[in-house]
Design a protein around this motif. Sequence first.
Motif, mmCIF file in Angstrom:
data_model
loop_
_atom_site.group_PDB
_atom_site.id
_atom_site.type_symbol
_atom_site.label_atom_id
_atom_site.label_comp_id
_atom_site.label_asym_id
_atom_site.label_seq_id
_atom_site.Cartn_x
_atom_site.Cartn_y
_atom_site.Cartn_z
ATOM 1 N N ILE A 128 0.676 -1.201 -0.035
ATOM 2 C CA ILE A 128 0.036 -0.003 0.183
ATOM 3 C C ILE A 128 0.928 1.195 -0.128
ATOM 4 N N VAL A 129 0.432 2.392 -0.491
ATOM 5 C CA VAL A 129 1.163 3.414 -0.710
ATOM 6 C C VAL A 129 0.184 4.636 -0.090
ATOM 7 N N ILE A 130 1.229 5.527 1.027
ATOM 8 C CA ILE A 130 0.386 6.507 1.622
ATOM 9 C C ILE A 130 1.160 7.909 1.228
ATOM 10 N N GLU A 131 0.721 8.949 1.263
ATOM 11 C CA GLU A 131 1.236 10.136 0.885
ATOM 12 C C GLU A 131 1.822 10.954 2.110
ATOM 13 N N GLU A 132 3.115 11.283 2.289
ATOM 14 C CA GLU A 132 3.431 11.819 3.662
ATOM 15 C C GLU A 132 2.857 13.257 3.611
ATOM 16 N N GLY A 133 2.658 13.507 5.023
ATOM 17 C CA GLY A 133 2.183 14.812 5.119
ATOM 18 C C GLY A 133 0.592 15.142 5.098
ATOM 19 N N MET A 134 -0.179 14.038 4.480
ATOM 20 C CA MET A 134 -1.641 14.446 4.173
ATOM 21 C C MET A 134 -2.404 13.964 5.419
ATOM 22 N N HIS A 135 -1.867 13.248 6.372
ATOM 23 C CA HIS A 135 -2.788 12.706 7.229
ATOM 24 C C HIS A 135 -2.084 12.890 8.648
ATOM 25 N N ASP A 136 -2.883 12.721 9.729
ATOM 26 C CA ASP A 136 -2.269 12.946 11.077
ATOM 27 C C ASP A 136 -1.384 11.986 11.520
ATOM 28 N N PRO A 137 -0.303 12.209 12.164
ATOM 29 C CA PRO A 137 0.847 11.561 12.422
ATOM 30 C C PRO A 137 0.158 10.011 13.215
ATOM 31 N N GLN A 138 -0.766 10.154 13.840
ATOM 32 C CA GLN A 138 -1.267 9.057 14.695
ATOM 33 C C GLN A 138 -1.845 7.725 13.721
ATOM 34 N N THR A 139 -2.464 8.518 12.626
ATOM 35 C CA THR A 139 -3.072 7.631 11.606
ATOM 36 C C THR A 139 -2.101 6.850 11.054
#
Lengths: 250, 225
Positions: B156-167
């Motif tokens: 899976i790929v996630i964009e850095e900075g787009m979501h809160d650190p906890q998530t």
Amino acid sequence: VRNLSDLKLVLDYLNFACLVISPLIIILTLERMLRVIKVIREKAIKERMFWTGLTIIFSFLFVEFDFIAVLLSLSYDELAIIRRPVGAIAIISFFKIIKNLMESSARFQIERNWKEKVEKEEKILLTIVIALSFVLFISPFFIGSEIYLYFTFVIGMLLMSFLLFSILALNEVGKVLKDKRTLEFIKYISIALLIFVVVPIGNVVGIILNLSPEYNILRAILVVPYIFSFYEASKNFIEIRSEVELRSLR
Amino acid sequence: MFGIDFIDKHIKSIDKKIILIEGVSGIGKEIIGYHYLFEGIKSGDICVYAFAGRKIDEIEEEFSNYNMKIHRDLLNWINCGIEVVEGENVINCNISELFTISSAIKKILNERKKRKVRIFFPIASQAIINNNSLEFYKFFSSLIEEIKKQNSSMVIVIEEGMHDPQTVISIENLCDIVFDIKIYEKNFEIVPLFRIKKCRGMPLMLKYFKFKVDEKGVSIGEEFV
């Protein structure tokens, strides 16, 4: 400042300083962008960088013509045939940056309602840009006639509409693309756009009231933050870390 | 597993099922996923690509841009975009209703007939934005359970900075391996860097390595000092 001639001298110095400082900031900005674009793989970000570069270059030409006009004490009309088409290209490039951001938001917020909203806002902005570019390109050919003043007034109105709808669209984009870099980019592009619209509106008022260009101190003062906001925007295409930041991540 | 020497060497000994790639947008994270699927096609695995807001032709072209020629029939497609995509091997889902995606993936897993399944999910950020972190967490954890049970894997790929650190941390904790890609500037040089941030059962990799993308795809070079 003792009298009006002293004020003119101060303004001339100020203009000259801006004439020299602005290209330096632009060269720094473009040089950095060329280094960053080499590592970018995503088409949308590359396009955003391209249109930002084009906006910087044409906005730069636009304001430099203003400086020259002020330094040589030319009237606004004498350079209109060059300034207005250049301004039109800068407006088209601004539109392309906003469109790119709106399309990026639609790639993340995958909803029919959002897509329709984005398409609607895009259509409104496109209509304004087409009308504005048309008037900017043809109006210099009517200098001296009554219709020229009418065109100038229309330009002012269209610029204000463009600013209003762009700020609304960018505000919506910021609700979806919440990463720090994009939000910073939006912030600085909005500042640049605001200054870009305020400056020609000042010109429009100057033309309508038949003011001498020397009175336009606002323009000279605003140009440096304008170019600087592009410099700041260009630092926010993508997150680039310094050595210290990288060490702290380890 | 990826056909990228550096990565394959470093994760050889790990029971790798769920891999997370995190990094800034536009740097080429998805290309690692293309390698993962391309290797899967070569090994005869069932390969699944989840996408949204793109055309299959575009994705096919992207693969070929990096010297990985594929045909759309070789992959199973999960379309999470608004427009319906026709095709025998395409399942249309709704990203705002995550159960449609998990049902589609579970259907493919159940029909695998002893073959391994490789799932590439580059739209995790979109899934989080269109739902919420908690819903995504529930969806992802139930999916992981099923994937592990069926001896398959997922990237899976996630964009850095787009979501809160906890998530991000909670997603990282569900994954066996976490790849981290950053861009770094030193002496007027802009360098993309790669590291394996987390590896189940292995110490953290503190060093970064040079990450390069060209027409041959991804390559990871020497250590960045």
